[in-house]
Design a protein around this motif. Sequence first.
Motif, PDB file in Angstrom:
ATOM      1  N   THR A  59      61.527  73.617  72.987  1.00  0.00           N
ATOM      2  CA  THR A  59      60.626  72.653  72.363  1.00  0.00           C
ATOM      3  C   THR A  59      61.330  71.363  71.980  1.00  0.00           C
ATOM      4  O   THR A  59      60.682  70.415  71.538  1.00  0.00           O
ATOM      5  N   LYS A  88      45.387  69.798  75.220  1.00  0.00           N
ATOM      6  CA  LYS A  88      46.159  69.918  76.448  1.00  0.00           C
ATOM      7  C   LYS A  88      46.934  68.620  76.679  1.00  0.00           C
ATOM      8  O   LYS A  88      46.439  67.524  76.403  1.00  0.00           O
ATOM      9  N   ASP A  89      48.153  68.764  77.182  1.00  0.00           N
ATOM     10  CA  ASP A  89      49.013  67.600  77.479  1.00  0.00           C
ATOM     11  C   ASP A  89      49.162  66.698  76.259  1.00  0.00           C
ATOM     12  O   ASP A  89      49.134  65.462  76.349  1.00  0.00           O
ATOM     13  N   GLN A 140      51.942  73.498  70.975  1.00  0.00           N
ATOM     14  CA  GLN A 140      51.903  73.994  72.350  1.00  0.00           C
ATOM     15  C   GLN A 140      50.905  75.145  72.509  1.00  0.00           C
ATOM     16  O   GLN A 140      50.437  75.420  73.606  1.00  0.00           O
ATOM     17  N   HIS A 141      50.587  75.818  71.406  1.00  0.00           N
ATOM     18  CA  HIS A 141      49.671  76.965  71.466  1.00  0.00           C
ATOM     19  C   HIS A 141      48.256  76.618  71.037  1.00  0.00           C
ATOM     20  O   HIS A 141      47.399  77.507  70.961  1.00  0.00           O
ATOM     21  N   GLU A 161      56.235  71.941  66.812  1.00  0.00           N
ATOM     22  CA  GLU A 161      55.978  71.705  68.232  1.00  0.00           C
ATOM     23  C   GLU A 161      55.471  72.976  68.913  1.00  0.00           C
ATOM     24  O   GLU A 161      54.603  72.937  69.778  1.00  0.00           O
ATOM     25  N   GLU A 162      56.015  74.110  68.514  1.00  0.00           N
ATOM     26  CA  GLU A 162      55.577  75.385  69.103  1.00  0.00           C
ATOM     27  C   GLU A 162      54.104  75.629  68.810  1.00  0.00           C
ATOM     28  O   GLU A 162      53.346  76.068  69.687  1.00  0.00           O
ATOM     29  N   GLY A 206      52.494  65.758  71.290  1.00  0.00           N
ATOM     30  CA  GLY A 206      53.264  66.477  70.287  1.00  0.00           C
ATOM     31  C   GLY A 206      52.991  65.979  68.889  1.00  0.00           C
ATOM     32  O   GLY A 206      52.396  64.929  68.664  1.00  0.00           O
TER      33      GLY A 206
END
Length: 949
Positions: free
Chosen positions: A73, A787-788, A781-782, A777-778, A791
């Motif tokens: 990440t 999407k995309d 991402q979930h 960040e993790e 961050g």
Amino acid sequence: MLGAWRAAPGLRLRARFGAACGRPRSAASEADSRQPAEDSRQDSQYRDTVLLPHSRFPAQLPGRLQPDAELETQQILKDITNRFHMMRGYKVHYVPGWDCHGLPIELKALSEVKGAEKLSPVEIRQKAREFAERAIEKQKASFIRWGIMADWANCYRTFDPKYEANQLRIFHKMYDKGFIYQDYKPVFWSPSAKTALAEAELEYNEQHVSRSVYVKFPLLKSPPKLASVIDGSSPTSVLVWTTQPWTVPANQAVCYMPDSEYSVVKCATTGEHFILAADRVESTAAVLDTQFEVVSTCKGVDLADGSYAHPTIPGRVSPLLPANHVTMTKGTGLVHTAPAHGMEDYSVASHHQLPTDCLVDESGYFTEAAGPELKNKNVLEEGNEAVIRMLQAAGSLLKEEKYVHSYPYDWRAKKPMIIRASKQWFVNTANVKAAAQEALKKVKIIPGSAMSRMLEMLDRRTFWCISRQRCWGVPIPVFYQKDTGESLINSETITDVIKIVEQQGTDAWWTLPVEQLLSKGAVAKAGGRDVLDYVKGQDVLDIWFDSGTSWAHVLEGRPVTRNANAVTGECQIESFLVSENPWTLVVHGFTLGEKGEKMSKSIGNVVDPDVVINGGEDHTKDPPYGADVLRWWVAESNVFTEVLIGPVVLNAARDDINKLRNTLRFMLGNMAGFNPETDSIPPSEMYIVDQYMLHLLQNYGSKVTEAYKEYDYSKVVRLLQVFCSRNLSSFYFSIIKDRLYCEEEKDPKRRSCQTVLAEALDVVVRSFAPILPHLAEEVFQHLPYKKDSEGVFRTGWINASSGWKKPGIEEAIEGACAMRDSFLGSISGKNALEYEVIIVIEPGLLFELMEALQAEESSRVSQLNEIMMASQTTLVNEIPKETPADANIVRGNFLINLEGGDIREESSYKVIALPTAKAKCPRCRRYTSDSSSTPCPRCLKVIAGKGST
């Protein structure tokens, strides 16, 4: 009724008895026990109709996977303060740098070289530079791995020529203003390192053992006011005590306190007379194992004009002098004064024009001037012993004993210091003290207590020794006349040296001959004749001068804005005196071992951050925690004081993060099929408890933001933990699970709490992102609906709408929570879903608030019943007539404050819990069904696809 509740914006309710809303209670476990996903008896035919949470976000990462997951990440990373300001939209330019000069690096580099004592200054500098460059690359990689975001491509190093030139320009400016001068005076000296040290480079050994002595100095000339008492019939001596016998050969005076009482006593053992402080007569006699008879008592001023014979140097006569530094807490109240080896001693000598000759060389050995018996002897070892023997031979030694006390040590070599007079360069802090104190008062210092410490340090510091007797550093650009030793330094000489350093670096000072560094014009201007009559100085600048001038390099060509910050370990007053005032100064403490001990490589208790993150060779002994655990520990600690680190602390930090992960996983798991942009419910259409959570969320966001602004990261952690554990997990999650799992997917009631979860997840993640960047960040991402994404760090700070703040809304929920606590307390240890609850409230404001949560008299699906977590809730003004006579009635009171207390209303309530007659629904597990084999009406509608109509 809801309108009446909304019309009371200043409403404040508090339960006189009972828990505040959100206190961890049995409700959460009761709710969990009934959920389809957690009940092994759930009928399989209904399992697929329940909306169970689902997310690939793990509840926790095994230690061995944590470092790898973080690396996945990582992009550009940054420290907590910079991340916070960047997320708020500020342009942040963090230029990291390294203080590369100084004794630690020089000694470490030389320890790797055989025959280092034979190296030339240029060779020593080369070895030190190579060592520093290797260390920098290693540290840079570590800092990046720890999650520090910075301009890593443009770091500064204090040995860069441009940096060194800027440092000399600051020196030049201070010299021109008269702030820098050369003088001969005592300074802290490290014999092991052969250099002067600043106070900041000292540490004190509380268990140091000195050979203290009681010595008599024979009186030669009686003080005139004591002539009638001291008639010469028996010897009289002034009695002194010192913990440093080796300084006695340098004695020039004995000092007394003018306003204190002194006594002339007669020794019962020898019959001789001694002079000492009246307060120290009994204690001194006890130490000497004798008795003193007080012959006469006088004031200290009566000792004026007396003189004595030096105990080891024949023919030397020295005076008795007044001094305010003399104390009566220990010793004899008379102080042996050696001007070359004490700061106060030097002040006395300066005032009375006494000699300040130093008899000790740079290595801590007596010089030839000390005499043949002492020459070449180490003053802290055999030299000390030799002086004691000399005192004994002269009949002057009365007592020797070991004395345990605090004593300054070289913080690097871990060896004792001495105070030694030498010719050094100083910053005259006395001249700038007043201006510096006023400037300091304009600086925002965190914590505030550091302000008083720094002002105190400025007040007692009259000078700062900036010269060091080493070669790895920035040279002091001074030349000395070979024959006279007179220094040559002026604007022209410094300017010439700066031009050369900017092109070639400070190595040029050692590699170039003097004629290329010093111009003929500069020599002629100073009244000299030939450049070759001068030699280059060999001293370098103190490393605090190096670090204190970093602003001149980093901010070159940039205006110092009001947002400039400085973060420093404890109070480095030297750096402050050199630098321009930062607008905010954060003063932190140092890191200690888990038991509070200082970290030392020699002790073997140093905690390596890389080992903390990636684990040691033996993972059972040194497990990998990952960078976020390390960052959490930093943030959680009260960094304004010393902080502790070790396995216990790190394990606790890891557990805290895992608890946070579970909270995040619940929110993520219940976001499937939800898109905030299209599926969110406006606050005005939400359940009141959902509005209440937004209200709390807005308050949380404001408090967290303020805590970051004050650099109070431990408060950020506390706020985060309380909000997640109490407000979310223990309270909100427990009551909305039924809505989330068992309502129809797109039902507005379900979308209402999903909207809150989405907002809560966004606010919570952004609130801890500066501290736990990898976890933040993790989570992003979930997210199932983003999407995309760029961050978390490129999409701004907390966006908690001010419209969520609704004064009065918390009273409705907290009132219900107080009654729920009464209900749960009456059925302690039992499942609340197996009971119906009757709430009895007299007509009034409290009843109206509860009506806003439940309009009908009895309900199994109302907002109030959701909070109570019962099978059914009944809201009435009087106890129903059919209530069993043996029913357990719990009573409580609510004190209502309106408009800041202008209106006060105390309302009472009764709570009655009765076993429900309903059966457990095989789908939702609530006791709302007519038969255990048939779903309840709500579930039947959902199954039939009519739940949203």
